[in-house]
Design an enzyme around this catalytic site. Structure first.
Site, short mmCIF file in Angstrom:
data_model
loop_
_atom_site.label_atom_id
_atom_site.label_comp_id
_atom_site.label_asym_id
_atom_site.label_seq_id
_atom_site.Cartn_x
_atom_site.Cartn_y
_atom_site.Cartn_z
N PRO A 141 0.95 -1.13 -0.05
CA PRO A 141 -0.07 0.16 -0.04
C PRO A 141 0.77 1.42 -0.01
O PRO A 141 0.46 2.20 -0.66
CB PRO A 141 -0.72 -0.25 1.27
CG PRO A 141 -0.72 -1.70 1.60
CD PRO A 141 0.54 -2.12 0.92
N GLY A 245 14.71 -8.62 -10.97
CA GLY A 245 15.45 -9.47 -12.24
C GLY A 245 14.01 -10.23 -12.90
O GLY A 245 14.13 -10.30 -14.12
N CYS A 246 12.98 -10.50 -12.08
CA CYS A 246 11.67 -11.13 -12.60
C CYS A 246 10.96 -9.99 -13.51
O CYS A 246 10.62 -10.31 -14.48
CB CYS A 246 10.68 -11.62 -11.72
SG CYS A 246 11.50 -12.55 -10.08
N LEU A 247 10.91 -8.93 -12.82
CA LEU A 247 10.51 -7.83 -13.72
C LEU A 247 10.98 -7.53 -15.14
O LEU A 247 10.26 -7.24 -15.95
CB LEU A 247 10.44 -6.27 -12.78
CG LEU A 247 9.54 -6.23 -11.49
CD1 LEU A 247 9.80 -5.05 -10.96
CD2 LEU A 247 8.20 -7.24 -11.95
N ALA A 250 9.24 -9.93 -17.22
CA ALA A 250 8.03 -9.67 -17.54
C ALA A 250 7.79 -8.43 -18.39
O ALA A 250 6.95 -8.60 -19.26
CB ALA A 250 7.20 -9.50 -16.05
N ARG A 276 -17.57 2.13 -43.06
CA ARG A 276 -18.50 3.20 -42.67
C ARG A 276 -18.54 4.32 -43.73
O ARG A 276 -17.42 5.01 -44.01
CB ARG A 276 -17.97 3.65 -41.47
CG ARG A 276 -18.53 4.96 -40.65
CD ARG A 276 -20.08 4.45 -40.39
NE ARG A 276 -20.65 5.33 -39.53
CZ ARG A 276 -22.13 5.42 -39.28
NH1 ARG A 276 -22.69 4.45 -39.58
NH2 ARG A 276 -22.61 6.57 -38.89
N GLN A 287 -8.85 12.56 -45.66
CA GLN A 287 -7.56 12.78 -45.09
C GLN A 287 -7.41 12.58 -43.81
O GLN A 287 -6.13 11.87 -43.14
CB GLN A 287 -6.81 14.05 -45.74
CG GLN A 287 -6.88 14.17 -47.29
CD GLN A 287 -6.22 15.32 -47.82
OE1 GLN A 287 -5.85 16.36 -46.86
NE2 GLN A 287 -5.89 15.57 -48.82
N GLU A 371 4.29 -3.07 -13.57
CA GLU A 371 5.55 -3.31 -14.13
C GLU A 371 6.55 -2.20 -14.13
O GLU A 371 7.11 -2.03 -14.93
CB GLU A 371 5.51 -4.13 -15.32
CG GLU A 371 4.65 -5.47 -15.42
CD GLU A 371 5.49 -6.78 -14.85
OE1 GLU A 371 6.62 -6.28 -14.23
OE2 GLU A 371 4.95 -7.47 -14.86
N THR A 373 5.88 2.30 -13.58
CA THR A 373 4.96 3.24 -14.41
C THR A 373 5.84 3.82 -15.69
O THR A 373 7.15 3.63 -15.78
CB THR A 373 4.69 4.33 -13.58
OG1 THR A 373 5.80 5.38 -13.23
CG2 THR A 373 4.08 4.06 -12.25
#
Ligand code: TGC
Ligand code: FAD
Length: 392
Positions: A141, A245-247, A250, A276, A287, A371, A373
């Protein structure tokens, strides 16, 4: 039920850079998303439910541990195959990709890299098959961008560790069988512990009222004097560098995944613009709409090349954390901008669940935040090129 007419854009023939194996893996994931994700995902997102029925399919396409060796149940693929799988899944939905990212890079990766042989054998095959689902508890938190300040802690009680604290914003938490939890020992050193559902004092309340990643379950992890067996500590790496390291792994997957979301928005907008008719001609013939579509395909192509090159560097074990940050930041921003523009091309229809664009747009608000910002990744690049950290 929505028909999925997706056709992947490949403006620079990037397919020619892929091996046959890459294309087989990618096409299997693409077909599976069309068949199993597209028909149900809008309903799941509207109901804010994670569609558990897709877990076995994710396992079958190799989305759980694509690069984990086969002896532990993984698919034993290279980093580009991993990226392509993430791209295809996120083409369906970022929340589904989240589930796969967490399982692979934030749960299987640390167990494989930092765990004991017993831990690998006990958990990895079950995580690869989807029999076990995992989550990753780093954020608290009061400690999001600054995880090094975490207060979750454990004390050595002789035959076990006593874990206390709380984690917040944890993907997969409400249904996960195990949690990889980052906590400080009595000396303030960060370690990873494997906490199992059912341990006394461990609870995972769900986070409700999200406008983003609605088809992914998010929750808290609460540890109230949880007795964790000593053999559940992952011994082979400690310190903040272990979770970071994991991040890296991911974030790399997200750099590819975001391209999938962008491709889906572009493809949908292009098809809609050609069909459309306003002022007696397709809006694709104006354009203003061509500018939007031309800029989209340009940005997608740049992102594809960046991801592919990063994949080559990853395969050669040369990719740096800062290079991964740059790709995550660039490609997610690219995707969110494309989602916003694509939604406008669809006019009023763009805000409905008849099309995937608004869902992608809302999902990407999480992807640009988790992961690391958008700001934090810029600061990582800034630190890398100047040598001066500007976090404080
Ligand atoms: P700093 O002093 O720079 O570094 C501490 C130690 O870590 C090492 N390190 C890394 N190691 C591996 N990979 C990386 N990317 C690394 N970055 C740093 C560093 O070398 C050092 O090692 P050592 O041996 O010298 O101790 O740490 P800092 O406290 O100043 O923080 C740096 C900062 C801000 C970049 C880092 O804290 C950060 O990346 N913050 C963002 C937090 C974040 O990304 N949280 C993500 C939570 S998980 C999540 O969001 C999952 S979403 C899943 C989904 O649904 O898909
Ligand atoms: P804060 O760190 O409070 O940041 C707030 C704002 O301040 C941001 O704009 C940030 O860029 C800015 N800021 C912060 N520090 C600086 C600085 N030094 N300089 C300039 N600006 C700064 N975490 C997990 O551990 N596991 C998960 O599975 C997981 N899943 C998630 C799923 C979802 C849907 C979401 C939304 C989040 C998830 N997270 C997870 C948490 C995510 O990683 C954090 O939300 C993220 O790292 C940011 O932390 P925060 O929300 O506390 O924001």
């Amino acid at each position: 039920m929505r028909t999925d007419n997706f056709q992947a854009p490949d403006y620079y023939n990037i397919d020619e850079l892929l091996t046959d194996e890459h294309k087989i893996v990618r096409d299997a994931a693409r077909e599976w998303v069309k068949r199993e994700v597209s028909p149900i995902i809008e309903d799941a997102a509207q109901k804010a439910e994670f569609p558990k029925s897709i877990i076995s399919g994710l396992a079958e396409i190799g989305a759980f541990g694509p690069y984990i060796p086969e002896e532990y149940g993984g698919a034993g693929l290279d980093q580009i195959s991993y990226g392509l799988i993430m791209q295809e899944i996120e083409r369906g939905d970022s929340g589904v990709r989240s589930t796969a990212s967490v399982q692979s890079s934030l749960v299987m990766f640390p167990i494989y890299k930092y765990g004991t042989e017993e831990q690998r054998k006990k958990y990895l095959p079950k995580l690869a098959s989807g029999e076990f689902m995992g989550c990753f508890g780093l954020t608290e938190p009061d400690h999001g961008s600054n995880p090094g300040g975490m207060t979750t802690n454990f004390k050595d009680k002789g035959d076990h560790y006593l874990l206390n604290g709380a984690k917040m914003w944890i993907s997969n938490a409400p249904f996960a069988d195990i949690a990889v939890v980052w906590a400080k020992d009595e000396n303030g050193r960060i370690h990873g512990l494997i906490v199992e559902r059912g341990m006394e004092g461990f609870s995972t309340p769900e986070t409700h009222n999200k406008w983003s990643l609605r088809a992914s379950a998010t929750g808290e992890l609460i540890f109230d004097n949880v007795k964790v067996p000593k053999e559940n500590l992952m011994p082979n790496k400690s310190g903040l560098g272990a979770p970071l390291g994991c991040l890296d792994s991911a974030r790399y997957g997200i750099a590819w995944g975001a391209i999938g979301a962008a491709m889906d928005c572009y493809d949908t907008a292009l098809r809609y613009a050609k069909e459309r008719v306003q002022f007696d001609k397709p809006i694709a013939g104006t354009q203003l709409q061509q500018k939007k579509l031309a800029e989209m395909i340009t940005e997608i192509t740049k992102a594809q090349l960046m991801a592919w090159r990063l994949g080559v560097l990853k395969n050669e074990r040369k990719a740096t954390s800062a290079q991964i940050s740059m790709a995550k930041r660039n490609n997610v921003e690219m995707a969110i901008k494309i989602a916003r523009e694509a939604r406008q091309i669809l006019g009023g229809m763009g805000i409905t669940g008849e099309y995937s664009i608004m869902r992608h747009m809302m999902n990407l608000e999480s992807v640009i935040t988790y992961e690391g910002t958008h700001d934090i990744h810029l600061l990582i690049t800034g630190m890398d090129i100047t040598g001066i950290p500007a976090f404080q």
